[in-house]
Each structure stands twice: as C-alpha cells, then as structure tokens.
Design a protein around this motif. Structure first.
Motif, PDB file in Angstrom:
ATOM      1  N   HIS A  31       5.323   9.771   5.367  1.00  0.00           N
ATOM      2  CA  HIS A  31       5.176  11.009   4.610  1.00  0.00           C
ATOM      3  C   HIS A  31       4.282  10.697   3.415  1.00  0.00           C
ATOM      4  O   HIS A  31       4.738  10.176   2.410  1.00  0.00           O
ATOM      5  N   PRO A  32       2.977  10.967   3.502  1.00  0.00           N
ATOM      6  CA  PRO A  32       2.070  10.634   2.396  1.00  0.00           C
ATOM      7  C   PRO A  32       2.326  11.509   1.166  1.00  0.00           C
ATOM      8  O   PRO A  32       2.870  12.609   1.258  1.00  0.00           O
ATOM      9  N   GLY A  73      10.178   8.646   1.012  1.00  0.00           N
ATOM     10  CA  GLY A  73      10.850   7.796   1.984  1.00  0.00           C
ATOM     11  C   GLY A  73      10.052   6.571   2.385  1.00  0.00           C
ATOM     12  O   GLY A  73      10.519   5.782   3.214  1.00  0.00           O
ATOM     13  N   GLN A  74       8.845   6.376   1.839  1.00  0.00           N
ATOM     14  CA  GLN A  74       8.082   5.172   2.144  1.00  0.00           C
ATOM     15  C   GLN A  74       8.854   3.937   1.649  1.00  0.00           C
ATOM     16  O   GLN A  74       9.509   3.974   0.616  1.00  0.00           O
ATOM     17  N   ASP A 124      10.667  11.102   7.729  1.00  0.00           N
ATOM     18  CA  ASP A 124       9.968   9.857   7.482  1.00  0.00           C
ATOM     19  C   ASP A 124      10.655   8.740   8.274  1.00  0.00           C
ATOM     20  O   ASP A 124      11.567   8.975   9.045  1.00  0.00           O
ATOM     21  N   GLY A 125      10.212   7.511   8.053  1.00  0.00           N
ATOM     22  CA  GLY A 125      10.743   6.401   8.836  1.00  0.00           C
ATOM     23  C   GLY A 125      12.230   6.170   8.667  1.00  0.00           C
ATOM     24  O   GLY A 125      12.896   5.595   9.514  1.00  0.00           O
ATOM     25  N   GLY A 126      12.803   6.627   7.523  1.00  0.00           N
ATOM     26  CA  GLY A 126      14.220   6.425   7.291  1.00  0.00           C
ATOM     27  C   GLY A 126      15.065   7.557   7.799  1.00  0.00           C
ATOM     28  O   GLY A 126      16.285   7.506   7.726  1.00  0.00           O
ATOM     29  N   GLU A 127      14.452   8.605   8.295  1.00  0.00           N
ATOM     30  CA  GLU A 127      15.219   9.784   8.708  1.00  0.00           C
ATOM     31  C   GLU A 127      15.253   9.951  10.213  1.00  0.00           C
ATOM     32  O   GLU A 127      15.834  10.848  10.727  1.00  0.00           O
ATOM     33  N   HIS A 143       0.827  -1.197   0.000  1.00  0.00           N
ATOM     34  CA  HIS A 143       0.000   0.000   0.000  1.00  0.00           C
ATOM     35  C   HIS A 143       0.870   1.259   0.000  1.00  0.00           C
ATOM     36  O   HIS A 143       1.960   1.283   0.560  1.00  0.00           O
ATOM     37  N   ILE A 144       0.353   2.283  -0.655  1.00  0.00           N
ATOM     38  CA  ILE A 144       1.048   3.560  -0.791  1.00  0.00           C
ATOM     39  C   ILE A 144       0.241   4.626  -0.062  1.00  0.00           C
ATOM     40  O   ILE A 144      -0.954   4.793  -0.309  1.00  0.00           O
ATOM     41  N   TRP A 145       0.894   5.344   0.850  1.00  0.00           N
ATOM     42  CA  TRP A 145       0.211   6.404   1.598  1.00  0.00           C
ATOM     43  C   TRP A 145       0.053   7.641   0.724  1.00  0.00           C
ATOM     44  O   TRP A 145       1.021   8.139   0.130  1.00  0.00           O
TER      45      TRP A 145
END
Length: 310
Positions: free
Chosen positions: A159-160, A119-120, A307-310, A2-4
């Motif tokens: 970050h959608p 960053g998703q 985002d989750g990677g930052e 899924h893509i936000w």
C-alpha cells in the motif's frame, strides 16, 4: 529500507524535522527505472550520488491497488535547508552535527508512521525478505534429492503512500506527534506475525484491541445501561469491555464471539505460556485489523486496500 510511495509524490520538497532541528526533504525526480537525483545543487557533481548505478527510486514486483498506481520504492532522499539551535557550551554541535546525531531517530519516527498508515514492514534490524532459502545446509546423500532444496519467492502486497500522506507524516515527525498507541501495537503484532513470534503477536494484538475497544466503549458511555456504566473503571480489562459491549447491545464491526476468542488466546499466551498456531495468529491479527479499521482513531475506509499484513 525503501518506502513505497505513489510516483506523484516524487520531485517535490517537504517540510520535516526532529525536535528543534528543522529541515526539508527533497524526493528524487521521476525517471524510471531507477529514478533521478533530486534537483539539489551539488548532487549532480558527485558520481557516487548521481551515477548510472545509483538507485534513488525503483519499482519492484509487487501487488499494488490500481487506485494507487503508478508507485515506486523510495531508496534515497536529499535533506536541505538544515536549521537548528546553537549552543555556547557546545559550539561543535552545529546543525550539521545535529542532523548526523538525529537522522536515525528521525527515520525511526518516519517509518513508524508509514507502517501505521500503510502496513509496510520497514524494520531495518530484522528484515523479512521476499526470497528465502529452502533447506539451507541440508545435503541429501541417499536418496539423492537436491531438487527439494531451492528458493521460495513471494510477491508482497504493498500500500504505497500518497503524496499527501507522505507530507503529513513528515510534518507529524517535525511536530513531535506520535501515532496512537493502539496503532503502534497493531504494527508490532503484524511484524511479530511475519517473523513467527506467535506469542508476542497475540499479546500485542489483544492489547491493541483492548485499548481501541475501551476507547470506543467510553465514547458511548452515556448510551449504556446504568449497570454497565458502573462497570467502567481504571482497572477495566479486555474481557470486561467485551462483556459490557455485549450486554449493552453495541453494534461492533467484529462479533463478540471473535473478540472473546482473541481474549482467550491472549490469556493462554500471557498467563499459561501457550504458543498459538500460525493459523490462529493470522486470524487474530485480522480481528484486530478489522476492529481498529472500523472503531480506532485512524479509520480505514473501503478504499484502503489490503496490505501484506492483512
């Protein structure tokens, strides 16, 4: 995967394609909690597509910047107006057959752009789950301590995509436009870090930095001292670019000491087989993100939240 997206991107039609195949993508209607099937003829007649248990879009627990709310996770889209070439020697290869042939490659292009922009983490082949088992397969006999076994749950930071970003990405894929190589390597470094592939994360992060720093130095070549201009060539490496920037007094978003530290980590990983610690990898990826955000070809402004990677 899924893509936000922000919910204002829903219930709309977007132009996209792959190679010579062109089609439109229609997003679900905004009907929380599961979204509604898009207004496309025929979908409402198919219970496997429009039933109460079919998820088109659903919001999950996640940390989302206030400026990007409300948002939801996109599960399904409709593809309409499919148009492609016909071939006399392959009469069976109709536009429908072409869509079936190319849809996986199309999604891979789309998800690469989404990962670069937001960053998703959308790798369908090696997923990172928000819930993981602790102590899988471990049995305590003496002393009995089954309480140590359980689940570890995390809440991702997401970050959608804005509606405009979603439209741009589908257009980029339609037109065959690829993300900058350094941004793809940045995506790969962050993905490797999440999967504890520390050596690969360091190498990809440093390579992304080398490309971005090299491009930045070359854009200001005429401002450099003559001696430093003479050091720029086809074989100029990361360490050289760092030295050129330092001796030229260039103002960078990341200190020269941090850049040199990342270069040493890369050399140790690539040439000496040393695996950096998880802590060092996290810090190195942050160096890469900060530098690309300020000096790369896709600039991140102050409104780009972590985002989750930052």
């Amino acid at each position: 995967m899924h893509i936000w997206v922000m919910r204002d991107a829903l219930d709309a039609k977007y132009s996209t394609g792959y190679g010579e195949l062109k089609f439109n993508v229609v997003l679900p209607t905004d009907q929380p909690p599961l979204g509604g099937p898009p207004d496309v003829p025929g979908i409402s007649l198919r219970t496997e597509l429009a039933g109460d248990q079919v998820v088109w879009a659903q919001e999950y627990d996640a940390h989302i910047p206030e400026s990007l709310k409300p948002a939801t996770a996109l599960h399904r889209v409709a593809m309409i107006d499919v148009d492609g070439p016909t071939y006399d020697h392959r009469s069976w290869f109709t536009p429908d057959n072409q869509l079936a042939e190319y849809v996986n490659s199309w999604f891979d292009e789309v998800r690469t752009w989404v990962e670069v922009v937001t960053g998703q983490d959308l790798d369908p082949n090696h997923r990172v789950y928000d819930a993981e088992l602790v102590g899988t397969g471990l049995v305590f006999i003496e002393p009995s301590d089954d309480r140590a076994i359980g689940f570890r749950l995390t809440t991702p930071r997401v970050h959608p995509l804005r509606a405009r970003e979603w439209a741009d990405i589908l257009g980029f894929v339609r037109d065959g436009k690829q993300p900058p190589l350094e941004e793809v390597l940045s995506r790969d470094a962050r993905a490797a870090q999440r999967r504890h592939a520390n050596r690969r994360a360091i190498i990809d992060a440093a390579t992304a930095l080398e490309i971005a720093l090299g491009q930045y130095v070359r854009t200001v070549t005429d401002q450099l001292p003559a001696k430093q201009q003479g050091r720029i060539g086809e074989r100029t490496a990361l360490g050289d670019y760092i030295s050129i920037a330092e001796h030229s007094g260039l103002q960078l978003a990341v200190s020269v000491d941090r850049l040199r530290w990342l270069n040493r980590l890369r050399n140790d990983a690539a040439h000496r087989g040393r695996a950096p610690s998880q802590w060092d990898v996290g810090a190195a990826v942050k160096v890469m993100i900060d530098f690309l955000g300020a000096h790369g070809r896709i600039r991140r402004t102050g409104e780009h939240k972590s985002d989750g990677g930052e």
